[in-house]
Scaffold this motif. Structure first.
Motif, PDB file in Angstrom:
ATOM      1  N   THR A 226      42.596  56.032  41.385  1.00 25.95           N
ATOM      2  CA  THR A 226      43.035  54.660  41.616  1.00 25.95           C
ATOM      3  C   THR A 226      41.842  53.706  41.551  1.00 25.95           C
ATOM      4  O   THR A 226      41.896  52.639  40.944  1.00 25.95           O
ATOM      5  CB  THR A 226      43.727  54.561  42.985  1.00 25.95           C
ATOM      6  OG1 THR A 226      44.671  55.615  43.107  1.00 25.95           O
ATOM      7  CG2 THR A 226      44.412  53.215  43.156  1.00 25.95           C
ATOM      8  N   TRP A 228      39.021  54.307  40.004  1.00 22.40           N
ATOM      9  CA  TRP A 228      38.528  54.330  38.627  1.00 22.40           C
ATOM     10  C   TRP A 228      39.497  53.583  37.699  1.00 22.40           C
ATOM     11  O   TRP A 228      39.102  52.776  36.850  1.00 22.40           O
ATOM     12  CB  TRP A 228      38.331  55.788  38.201  1.00 22.40           C
ATOM     13  CG  TRP A 228      37.572  55.998  36.942  1.00 22.40           C
ATOM     14  CD1 TRP A 228      37.127  55.037  36.066  1.00 22.40           C
ATOM     15  CD2 TRP A 228      37.156  57.248  36.386  1.00 22.40           C
ATOM     16  NE1 TRP A 228      36.468  55.627  35.022  1.00 22.40           N
ATOM     17  CE2 TRP A 228      36.467  56.974  35.195  1.00 22.40           C
ATOM     18  CE3 TRP A 228      37.302  58.578  36.806  1.00 22.40           C
ATOM     19  CZ2 TRP A 228      35.934  57.986  34.396  1.00 22.40           C
ATOM     20  CZ3 TRP A 228      36.768  59.586  36.012  1.00 22.40           C
ATOM     21  CH2 TRP A 228      36.086  59.287  34.815  1.00 22.40           C
ATOM     22  N   LEU A 230      42.029  51.315  38.421  1.00 27.61           N
ATOM     23  CA  LEU A 230      42.086  49.869  38.663  1.00 27.61           C
ATOM     24  C   LEU A 230      40.765  49.221  38.266  1.00 27.61           C
ATOM     25  O   LEU A 230      40.738  48.133  37.690  1.00 27.61           O
ATOM     26  CB  LEU A 230      42.392  49.587  40.143  1.00 27.61           C
ATOM     27  CG  LEU A 230      43.872  49.586  40.539  1.00 27.61           C
ATOM     28  CD1 LEU A 230      44.039  49.453  42.045  1.00 27.61           C
ATOM     29  CD2 LEU A 230      44.619  48.441  39.842  1.00 27.61           C
ATOM     30  N   GLY A 231      39.660  49.921  38.575  1.00 28.99           N
ATOM     31  CA  GLY A 231      38.347  49.401  38.205  1.00 28.99           C
ATOM     32  C   GLY A 231      38.194  49.254  36.699  1.00 28.99           C
ATOM     33  O   GLY A 231      37.572  48.310  36.209  1.00 28.99           O
ATOM     34  N   LEU A 234      40.003  46.165  35.708  1.00 31.21           N
ATOM     35  CA  LEU A 234      39.518  44.908  36.277  1.00 31.21           C
ATOM     36  C   LEU A 234      38.077  44.561  35.919  1.00 31.21           C
ATOM     37  O   LEU A 234      37.639  43.440  36.135  1.00 31.21           O
ATOM     38  CB  LEU A 234      39.642  44.956  37.811  1.00 31.21           C
ATOM     39  CG  LEU A 234      41.066  44.892  38.369  1.00 31.21           C
ATOM     40  CD1 LEU A 234      41.089  45.299  39.829  1.00 31.21           C
ATOM     41  CD2 LEU A 234      41.619  43.482  38.206  1.00 31.21           C
ATOM     42  N   SER A 280      43.161  42.683  51.596  1.00 25.58           N
ATOM     43  CA  SER A 280      42.360  43.049  50.431  1.00 25.58           C
ATOM     44  C   SER A 280      42.856  42.276  49.218  1.00 25.58           C
ATOM     45  O   SER A 280      44.059  42.230  48.966  1.00 25.58           O
ATOM     46  CB  SER A 280      42.481  44.549  50.161  1.00 25.58           C
ATOM     47  OG  SER A 280      41.938  45.276  51.234  1.00 25.58           O
ATOM     48  N   PHE A 281      41.946  41.683  48.505  1.00 28.22           N
ATOM     49  CA  PHE A 281      42.248  40.884  47.302  1.00 28.22           C
ATOM     50  C   PHE A 281      43.085  39.636  47.598  1.00 28.22           C
ATOM     51  O   PHE A 281      43.601  39.004  46.685  1.00 28.22           O
ATOM     52  CB  PHE A 281      42.933  41.735  46.217  1.00 28.22           C
ATOM     53  CG  PHE A 281      42.007  42.714  45.589  1.00 28.22           C
ATOM     54  CD1 PHE A 281      41.200  42.323  44.522  1.00 28.22           C
ATOM     55  CD2 PHE A 281      41.887  43.996  46.075  1.00 28.22           C
ATOM     56  CE1 PHE A 281      40.307  43.221  43.961  1.00 28.22           C
ATOM     57  CE2 PHE A 281      40.991  44.894  45.517  1.00 28.22           C
ATOM     58  CZ  PHE A 281      40.203  44.512  44.452  1.00 28.22           C
ATOM     59  N   ILE A 303      34.775  42.503  42.914  1.00 25.12           N
ATOM     60  CA  ILE A 303      36.061  43.181  42.732  1.00 25.12           C
ATOM     61  C   ILE A 303      35.898  44.688  42.940  1.00 25.12           C
ATOM     62  O   ILE A 303      36.674  45.321  43.648  1.00 25.12           O
ATOM     63  CB  ILE A 303      36.629  42.875  41.320  1.00 25.12           C
ATOM     64  CG1 ILE A 303      37.100  41.424  41.263  1.00 25.12           C
ATOM     65  CG2 ILE A 303      37.761  43.835  40.967  1.00 25.12           C
ATOM     66  CD1 ILE A 303      37.552  40.961  39.889  1.00 25.12           C
ATOM     67  N   LEU A 307      37.585  46.928  45.927  1.00 28.98           N
ATOM     68  CA  LEU A 307      38.402  48.078  45.532  1.00 28.98           C
ATOM     69  C   LEU A 307      37.939  49.345  46.249  1.00 28.98           C
ATOM     70  O   LEU A 307      38.743  50.088  46.823  1.00 28.98           O
ATOM     71  CB  LEU A 307      38.254  48.248  44.014  1.00 28.98           C
ATOM     72  CG  LEU A 307      39.376  48.864  43.204  1.00 28.98           C
ATOM     73  CD1 LEU A 307      40.686  48.157  43.470  1.00 28.98           C
ATOM     74  CD2 LEU A 307      39.020  48.759  41.719  1.00 28.98           C
ATOM     75  N   MET A 310      38.740  49.032  49.970  1.00 24.92           N
ATOM     76  CA  MET A 310      40.178  49.120  50.233  1.00 24.92           C
ATOM     77  C   MET A 310      40.641  50.569  50.194  1.00 24.92           C
ATOM     78  O   MET A 310      41.331  51.037  51.098  1.00 24.92           O
ATOM     79  CB  MET A 310      40.929  48.294  49.184  1.00 24.92           C
ATOM     80  CG  MET A 310      42.423  48.383  49.276  1.00 24.92           C
ATOM     81  SD  MET A 310      43.232  47.356  48.011  1.00 24.92           S
ATOM     82  CE  MET A 310      43.333  48.520  46.649  1.00 24.92           C
TER      83      MET A 310
ATOM     84  N   SER B 221      44.822  46.396  55.554  1.00 23.68           N
ATOM     85  CA  SER B 221      44.501  45.194  54.776  1.00 23.68           C
ATOM     86  C   SER B 221      45.238  45.189  53.446  1.00 23.68           C
ATOM     87  O   SER B 221      45.137  44.247  52.686  1.00 23.68           O
ATOM     88  CB  SER B 221      42.990  45.120  54.543  1.00 23.68           C
ATOM     89  OG  SER B 221      42.573  46.153  53.679  1.00 23.68           O
ATOM     90  N   THR B 226      47.504  41.679  48.790  1.00 26.65           N
ATOM     91  CA  THR B 226      46.889  42.637  47.877  1.00 26.65           C
ATOM     92  C   THR B 226      47.727  42.770  46.602  1.00 26.65           C
ATOM     93  O   THR B 226      47.197  42.779  45.490  1.00 26.65           O
ATOM     94  CB  THR B 226      46.755  44.009  48.568  1.00 26.65           C
ATOM     95  OG1 THR B 226      46.187  43.803  49.856  1.00 26.65           O
ATOM     96  CG2 THR B 226      45.903  44.940  47.765  1.00 26.65           C
ATOM     97  N   SER B 279      48.323  60.223  41.373  1.00 23.25           N
ATOM     98  CA  SER B 279      47.227  59.269  41.405  1.00 23.25           C
ATOM     99  C   SER B 279      47.692  57.927  40.837  1.00 23.25           C
ATOM    100  O   SER B 279      47.962  57.808  39.639  1.00 23.25           O
ATOM    101  CB  SER B 279      46.044  59.803  40.596  1.00 23.25           C
ATOM    102  OG  SER B 279      45.025  58.823  40.515  1.00 23.25           O
ATOM    103  N   SER B 280      47.769  56.936  41.718  1.00 21.85           N
ATOM    104  CA  SER B 280      48.157  55.601  41.274  1.00 21.85           C
ATOM    105  C   SER B 280      47.079  55.066  40.336  1.00 21.85           C
ATOM    106  O   SER B 280      45.889  55.130  40.647  1.00 21.85           O
ATOM    107  CB  SER B 280      48.296  54.671  42.480  1.00 21.85           C
ATOM    108  OG  SER B 280      49.337  55.093  43.315  1.00 21.85           O
ATOM    109  N   PHE B 281      47.486  54.559  39.211  1.00 23.57           N
ATOM    110  CA  PHE B 281      46.592  54.002  38.198  1.00 23.57           C
ATOM    111  C   PHE B 281      45.677  55.047  37.568  1.00 23.57           C
ATOM    112  O   PHE B 281      44.718  54.705  36.889  1.00 23.57           O
ATOM    113  CB  PHE B 281      45.775  52.828  38.755  1.00 23.57           C
ATOM    114  CG  PHE B 281      46.602  51.602  38.979  1.00 23.57           C
ATOM    115  CD1 PHE B 281      46.842  50.715  37.943  1.00 23.57           C
ATOM    116  CD2 PHE B 281      47.190  51.361  40.203  1.00 23.57           C
ATOM    117  CE1 PHE B 281      47.648  49.606  38.125  1.00 23.57           C
ATOM    118  CE2 PHE B 281      47.999  50.253  40.402  1.00 23.57           C
ATOM    119  CZ  PHE B 281      48.218  49.368  39.356  1.00 23.57           C
ATOM    120  N   VAL B 285      42.150  55.176  33.788  1.00 22.77           N
ATOM    121  CA  VAL B 285      40.700  55.390  33.863  1.00 22.77           C
ATOM    122  C   VAL B 285      40.084  55.305  32.468  1.00 22.77           C
ATOM    123  O   VAL B 285      40.670  55.744  31.489  1.00 22.77           O
ATOM    124  CB  VAL B 285      40.313  56.745  34.511  1.00 22.77           C
ATOM    125  CG1 VAL B 285      40.945  56.879  35.884  1.00 22.77           C
ATOM    126  CG2 VAL B 285      40.691  57.904  33.635  1.00 22.77           C
TER     127      VAL B 285
END
Lengths: 702, 702
Positions: A226, A228, A230-231, A234, A280-281, A303, A307, A310, B221, B226, B279-281, B285
């Motif tokens: 998540t 990795w 989302l990163g 973003l 968060s965010f 960001i 992440l 969070m 949070s 979020t 694993s969300s998202f 990666v």
């Protein structure tokens, strides 16, 4: 073997300046006699485990008096001879690298081992999420049967193994302490129960009640994948480590809404501090009125930081709640997400402390990355009946193993080289364990073995002492060890070459420790000595001081009778007792302050009697002499345990006269000595030979 | 008053086609006599609460026999007169709108109320995160003292109020059931303990043990902020609702790694199903080798969906763990994130069921958005001594209040208008509560009042019955009610205009119910009737049937003595008993099948005796007649409770002869009637007058 295929990603970017090949041969050492394989293939990292047979150069002492000696001792000749021999031992190898290189590594194994030998077990255990994906490839390329093993089971088995086998495996991470890494020793009865929070792509939370009883109690889909994933969406960061690097430069408060952003300060009604993240965010929300471009007003590093925080905090909270539900205090974290990354470990620790009100501990493992591979390997070894792999018969090879943590891409060693260049740019970690012949047990008279700290200085904490001792072991002192090593093998032409390799290896090791003193557990003088011996062993230099000790023993033996006679001539018993203690102190000069004394000794300026003369005036720093004298007047000690130290004058002129005195008083004496060489320490095998000699010289000792 | 400032965002985009102004006057009704204000200002939504005095048109019956009658009853004249009068009641208003409009609304309040009257309490309670930010503005503009109140305390107070006051407040959301909204009635002793999970920008979890005892036990949070914040960074969606809309179109499996993506199926070792998110998202990666553009391969709707699911599921898990820790089964969700959004409620419900193994219930509140405002208002009313605001003396004004859920931007009513256009495009929700004179208590003889269901058909579940009854209440039937309303006020020239407004309002309400039958709680014939009365009251049409009932009572009274005599003339008691029961059934024809019978009655084709003739042959569907006849031969009933229904023939020729029979048998009789008008039902006040008349006609009843 050098593989260049892997350098494809290194052009024009972050990784520029890195070596463009990996030295697979160095990663997969001893492949020619590897025996039993196991793999743990995760989504990001793959681990290969195997066992090899290694030859250690050893110096064995043979007394001329003993029956198996082939020579008679003649006057003027040494009291024992030193024999070079090779001894066989088992070694466990665990290698961790990025999963994308799996096929390359398998090809290497196939070409270098499986084609050439019939010695290999043609079955292997495979675990991890990738076991499924790569099973066919493994079967086809290696021609072995692949048995898939349950991931969780291997993880727990591996975890129980490192917890019960490796010293300083467990640590707490305290960002704001002098030493951020506080190593914790757990006795075998202190290990269970624990919670293992394995953070890979997702998160599994496993409650482990005993060696064989565990249960997955929960998990969350918000894990490393998540962060990795989302990163990646973003930021422009390429890969997990760049993302982490980015996070360490960021400020989460630029993206997150804090309690004070809402309430102007803390929310006292519910005890929420002003700086706590409320949302968060939350600062990134865009409503209908906002322009599209507003999204770009946030820095990528902020960001990434938000992440990381969070996700870590969420995992910590969930883990803490599961621990509370089962009344567990010890929460171990493992998995790809951790990898000894300070920012991650801090947030997890902070979270556990916060949510449990300090009632639980976030604990980390130096070898968390290998747990699944270790477990799969042990399971294979057991099932395929390959070797009696008993617990606690293994020790970490500090010379060959990479330390904690894996360097992130940008980190450099003191001399400016990227930390992870040692395997040619491939991020690769290695753990090697060597079989040891004895099972180590805690000394039975210790009241609480778990709290016993054998070292006087913890160099992980004391930065001044650390600098002093690392300097002691490096530089000119290291030159002398190299000289000594070469001198110890006058007949071997490659000794110089090997000694230089040893120097480079050990100096590298010291450099890592200057930078990250916590890399291999608690840093102590003892661990520096042990590692030096392991490095020397690595390059086939066993017991450098064997010949020196032999000479010193000879010299001291010649003075023994005189020393005993001098003592016996003293008119009063308390004078005799003082002289005995002075003798022990004088024999121990080597430990006074290593560098200066080493120099004196090197120059042969320091004999036993001059050492006696150089002793400080009483009272000494710790001075129990009067108490001892007093005690011996009233009572007879039943038994004395003497931990012996140096060869030569120390043992023969210092300790043995003292032992003789105790024996004459009617006290039973036990001598405790090292099994393995450490500098000029007297070893068990040596002590036996010296005792033979001394019982000959002195009937009181017999 | 029309405000155009708010239309700024409506150009060129998602909101095109929306009205470009809001009708603030309609939102803030009865402002001219508003009394006491409170506000709850959150980051996204603001809520204003106040109390007003409202005038209700009422028809009061006055018997000519009673002492306060100003006329003597003369033969041929009605037995009672119907007086129009205005009665004063209290109303609570709660208005919810986007926080960005706070200042506009405050200006409106200031201009329309506070400048003109001295009647207003010059202190107000303010709560919510924004209370801090807007306190000065409120003080300056309104010239009132602003008392900040603890957010959590107001939230809980409001929650306890709605739980104990409003029927069908609580529901479970079952996505896969016929009726997704399952309303739950909680008796006062079933309310505590509960967990309240308030999801605003962040999340607070509060354990409520009793009316006055609660504690914030945790939070996270990761909340609405979020979802909105990350969604703003990851998609082009403008605003929370667009983001939600996007999420409903997405597939999370395109972004998330599922268990089957790793293991090829379920992970049986730990009982993880194949479709579980591992694993969300995790699919997003990007490693060093990937091209930068890869990030764009994910659809925004899939990202939004994954985000929604990740956050909802995380909150559900944490809430479930806290509930387990305290042994609580009921978990209420409130806050901006919920707002009746099916996707959110489903994920939260799924999460609670999954993590608790169905041991806990995820519960939602129809009015969760108002809790803080209600709590702040109640606190103010109590502290400033404004009114005895007791629990359970309020009822929801269905005619004025918006239903559940707030429509998201794109939703349309059946006739194609955007759902939220009713306040001119501003997303605004309103809750109004009217004071009722009696405190309602459960009927004491019910064995389990909580499970008592007074309605035979649940129209929320039964879609066929729902269609039938909604058709019954709309269309031509509604035309007739409108005609009846106009006819009931022949002397008021604006009656036609008001009646048309009533028609539009009620038809709108029915349209909402066709579309979302769950909007106001369980949908039943009773709730449709109640709402119609409230709508009529709203437009000053009290008791439409007052004059009709008056006429029918007159007609029936004239037949009473004959009916009694006919009964007395029957030779056998069992014949009499059968005739009594037939009389009751005949009086009740209106309920046979509403539309057809209504038509007959309208045409005056159906008299009492012809109704007796039209009765079905025995046995009837439920036929206890023989049992009753049998019972009365052996024993005397001590007491009978009769729930009366229609005016006219039903009560006078059906019920009263039956009551007379019971009295003559020695049974005590209690009559139970409505307090308020409902069609042609006999009311309590009317029943008293009829009793007066009948005791005159028939000494047995006296």
């Amino acid at each position: 073997m050098v593989v260049t295929e892997m350098s494809a990603s290194n052009e024009n970017g972050y990784h520029s300046g890195y070596a463009t090949s990996i030295d697979i041969t160095r990663m997969f050492r001893n492949m020619s006699n590897a025996k039993l394989f196991a793999v743990d293939i995760g989504g990001s990292l793959a681990k290969v485990a195997y066992m090899s047979e290694v030859q250690h150069a050893r110096k064995r002492l043979k007394s001329f008096c003993s029956e198996d000696s082939d020579k008679e001792r003649t006057i003027g000749n040494p009291i024992y001879e030193i024999k070079d021999q090779q001894e066989c031992g088992l070694r466990l190898h665990f290698i961790k690298f990025e999963t994308k290189y799996v096929e390359t590594c398998v090809d290497f194994i196939q070409q270098n081992l499986l084609e050439k030998t019939d010695n290999v077990v043609k079955v292997m255990k495979a675990t991890g999420g990738g076991a499924h994906k790569y099973k066919d490839m493994l079967t086809t390329k290696l021609g072995v049967r692949v048995d898939k093993e349950d991931e969780m089971q291997c993880l727990i088995r591996g975890c129980n193994f490192v917890l019960s086998t490796l010293p300083d495996e467990v640590f707490q991470f305290c960002r704001d302490e002098d030493s951020q890494y506080v190593f914790r020793h757990l006795e075998s009865n202190e290990i269970f129960p624990y919670l293992l929070v394995n953070i890979g792509s997702g998160v599994s939370i496993i409650q482990v009640n005993s060696k064989d009883h565990y249960q997955r109690v929960g998990g969350t889909s918000m894990g490393g994948g998540t962060f990795w994933g989302l990163g990646s969406l973003l930021t422009k960061a390429k890969g997990f480590d760049e993302l982490l690097e980015l996070a360490t430069q960021g400020q989460h408060k630029n993206v997150d809404v804090l309690v004070k952003d809402i309430y102007g300060g803390p929310y006292t009604g519910s005890g929420l501090p002003a700086d706590l993240t409320a949302s968060s965010f939350g600062k990134a929300v865009r409503s209908c009125n906002d322009k599209q471009e507003d999204g770009h007003k946030f820095a990528e590093c902020d960001i990434a930081k938000s992440l990381l925080q969070m996700i870590s905090n969420d995992i910590a909270q969930i883990a803490s709640l599961y621990a509370r539900l089962s009344g567990i205090k010890k929460i171990f974290f493992s998995g790809y997400f951790i990898r000894g990354i300070p920012a991650t470990m801090h947030t997890l620790t902070y979270g556990i402390n916060y949510w449990s009100k300090d009632a639980q501990q976030a604990l980390f493992l130096r070898h968390e990355g290998y747990l699944g591979a270790i477990g799969a390997f042990l399971k294979g070894a057991e099932e395929y009946g390959v070797s009696p792999l008993q617990f606690k018969t293994w020790e970490e090879n500090y010379a060959a193993s990479t330390g904690l943590p894996t360097a992130t891409s940008k980190e450099k060693t003191l001399d400016g080289k990227p930390m992870n260049q040692q395997y040619g740019g491939l991020q690769c970690d290695v753990l090697e364990l060597d079989q040891i012949s004895q099972d180590l047990v805690p000394f039975p008279l210790l009241s609480s073995p778990g709290e016993y700290q054998p070292d006087t200085d913890d160099l992980t904490v004391d930065s001044e002492a650390r600098k002093y001792w690392l300097d002691c072991f490096g530089g000119s002192a290291l030159d002398k060890v190299v000289e000594r090593a070469i001198a110890s093998q006058p007949n071997l032409p490659d000794a110089k070459d090997r000694a230089e390799k040893f120097r480079a290896k050990y100096q590298d090791h010291l450099n890592v420790l200057y930078d990250k003193p916590f890399s291999y557990g608690s840093l102590t003088v003892r661990s520096l000595l042990d590692t030096r011996e392991q490095c020397l062993d690595e390059f086939q230099f066993p017991d450098l001081y064997a010949e020196v000790k032999q000479q010193e023993n000879e010299d001291a033996l010649r003075l023994f009778s005189q020393r005993v006679q001098d003592l016996d001539n003293l008119p009063h018993d308390d004078q005799r007792q003082e002289s005995l203690v002075r003798g022990i102190l004088a024999g121990n000069v080597f430990d006074w302050g290593a560098m200066e004394v080493a120099e004196l000794m090197e120059k042969k300026l320091l004999g036993f009697s001059s050492a006696m003369d150089k002793l400080q005036k009483r009272p000494w720093l710790i001075d129990d002499l009067d108490e001892w004298i007093n005690n011996t007047q009233n009572k007879v000690y039943k038994c004395a345990l003497v931990f012996v130290d140096n060869s030569g004058a120390d043992i023969i002129l210092g300790v043995f006269p003292f032992v003789r005195y105790l024996l004459l008083c009617g006290t039973k004496v036990i001598l405790a000595a090292n099994s393995y060489p450490a500098l000029n320490d007297v070893m068990f095998s040596e002590l036996n030979i010296l005792l033979e000699q001394l019982t000959g010289l002195c009937p009181d000792i017999r």
